[in-house]
Scaffold this motif. Sequence first.
Motif, PDB file in Angstrom:
ATOM      1  N   PHE A  65     -14.825  39.885  26.857  1.00 39.18           N
ATOM      2  CA  PHE A  65     -14.994  38.439  26.684  1.00 39.18           C
ATOM      3  C   PHE A  65     -14.769  37.716  28.004  1.00 39.18           C
ATOM      4  N   LEU A  66     -13.722  38.123  28.727  1.00 38.51           N
ATOM      5  CA  LEU A  66     -13.401  37.475  29.995  1.00 38.51           C
ATOM      6  C   LEU A  66     -14.528  37.670  31.009  1.00 38.51           C
ATOM      7  N   THR A  67     -15.085  38.872  31.067  1.00 36.59           N
ATOM      8  CA  THR A  67     -16.182  39.143  31.996  1.00 36.59           C
ATOM      9  C   THR A  67     -17.408  38.321  31.639  1.00 36.59           C
ATOM     10  N   LEU A  68     -17.747  38.254  30.356  1.00 35.03           N
ATOM     11  CA  LEU A  68     -18.896  37.465  29.917  1.00 35.03           C
ATOM     12  C   LEU A  68     -18.666  35.977  30.183  1.00 35.03           C
ATOM     13  N   PHE A  69     -17.424  35.535  29.981  1.00 35.12           N
ATOM     14  CA  PHE A  69     -17.083  34.141  30.278  1.00 35.12           C
ATOM     15  C   PHE A  69     -17.275  33.851  31.762  1.00 35.12           C
ATOM     16  N   ARG A  70     -16.867  34.780  32.602  1.00 39.33           N
ATOM     17  CA  ARG A  70     -17.044  34.604  34.041  1.00 39.33           C
ATOM     18  C   ARG A  70     -18.514  34.515  34.418  1.00 39.33           C
ATOM     19  N   LEU A  71     -19.355  35.314  33.750  1.00 34.89           N
ATOM     20  CA  LEU A  71     -20.788  35.270  34.023  1.00 34.89           C
ATOM     21  C   LEU A  71     -21.370  33.902  33.668  1.00 34.89           C
ATOM     22  N   VAL A  72     -20.933  33.352  32.555  1.00 36.71           N
ATOM     23  CA  VAL A  72     -21.375  32.008  32.165  1.00 36.71           C
ATOM     24  C   VAL A  72     -20.852  30.980  33.171  1.00 36.71           C
ATOM     25  N   ALA A  73     -19.605  31.155  33.586  1.00 40.81           N
ATOM     26  CA  ALA A  73     -18.987  30.211  34.519  1.00 40.81           C
ATOM     27  C   ALA A  73     -19.717  30.181  35.862  1.00 40.81           C
ATOM     28  N   TRP A  80     -24.004  23.623  39.664  1.00 41.82           N
ATOM     29  CA  TRP A  80     -23.214  22.571  40.311  1.00 41.82           C
ATOM     30  C   TRP A  80     -23.475  22.566  41.814  1.00 41.82           C
ATOM     31  N   LEU A  81     -23.507  23.748  42.423  1.00 42.62           N
ATOM     32  CA  LEU A  81     -23.765  23.857  43.857  1.00 42.62           C
ATOM     33  C   LEU A  81     -25.160  23.337  44.196  1.00 42.62           C
ATOM     34  N   ALA A  82     -26.154  23.731  43.422  1.00 44.14           N
ATOM     35  CA  ALA A  82     -27.532  23.299  43.671  1.00 44.14           C
ATOM     36  C   ALA A  82     -27.648  21.778  43.585  1.00 44.14           C
ATOM     37  N   GLN A  83     -26.977  21.181  42.609  1.00 43.39           N
ATOM     38  CA  GLN A  83     -27.027  19.725  42.456  1.00 43.39           C
ATOM     39  C   GLN A  83     -26.404  19.022  43.651  1.00 43.39           C
ATOM     40  N   ILE A  97     -17.488  24.758  47.038  1.00 42.86           N
ATOM     41  CA  ILE A  97     -18.137  25.279  45.825  1.00 42.86           C
ATOM     42  C   ILE A  97     -18.666  26.685  46.069  1.00 42.86           C
ATOM     43  N   SER A  98     -19.173  26.936  47.272  1.00 47.23           N
ATOM     44  CA  SER A  98     -19.674  28.275  47.618  1.00 47.23           C
ATOM     45  C   SER A  98     -18.553  29.303  47.586  1.00 47.23           C
ATOM     46  N   LEU A  99     -17.359  28.922  48.057  1.00 44.13           N
ATOM     47  CA  LEU A  99     -16.212  29.834  48.036  1.00 44.13           C
ATOM     48  C   LEU A  99     -15.761  30.114  46.606  1.00 44.13           C
ATOM     49  N   ILE A 100     -15.736  29.081  45.769  1.00 45.84           N
ATOM     50  CA  ILE A 100     -15.362  29.279  44.367  1.00 45.84           C
ATOM     51  C   ILE A 100     -16.351  30.211  43.685  1.00 45.84           C
ATOM     52  N   PHE A 101     -17.634  29.992  43.931  1.00 46.79           N
ATOM     53  CA  PHE A 101     -18.679  30.866  43.378  1.00 46.79           C
ATOM     54  C   PHE A 101     -18.501  32.301  43.871  1.00 46.79           C
TER      55      PHE A 101
END
Length: 205
Positions: A65-73, A80-83, A97-101
């Motif tokens: 679940f955590l891995t799938l959640f991370r993929l969605v995140a 958000w970065l593209a915007q 934002i790039s570092l967080i990604f």
Amino acid sequence: MSKKKLAILTIIIAILLDQIIKIYVKTHYALGDGVDVFSWFQIHFTENNGMAMGFEFGGKAGKLFLTLFRLVAVSAIIYWLAQNIKKKVHNAVIIAISLIFSGAVGNIIDSVFYGVIFDNSNHKIATLFAEKPYGTLFHGKVVDMFYFPLWQGTLPEWIPFMGGEFFTFFQYIFNPADAFISVGVALLFIFSKQAFPKEENKIEA
């Protein structure tokens, strides 16, 4: 340099650095091994099944679940970065934002792939692309190694709840991906006005 190129360069460098360090530690140290770089900084190889800082989360089902959640995140983060690239915000916000990604992706790589490309690190050094890997797809363990025991000692008796106990600051072990996320969040806080501008109320004539 355009903001798009800045984001791409930041992401590539951060993810490569994260994975190079993790793979080096994984293929040069057994679990629990390490080396003192300074008295206040150690490389100490550990792994965790769940969230950052070693927290556990609901066994195999929770891990998935955590891995799938991370993929969605990360999908939300890249949007958000593209915007923000389109809005031409401050470069510090793009880097943040790039570092967080990058940090999120770095830990996802561990979670998704490490279980099928490495064998076990218990009491031995792991093999990359092992014939008998330790786990399955989506159930890999996240590699941590940075340990900063800045201060260790017995706390004064007058401190509530923890007085008289041996204490280490900072006791958590983390990895480059965790550090990138923390730096990214700190940058967003510092440049909050640029990251989250308040829309001025327009008075219609």
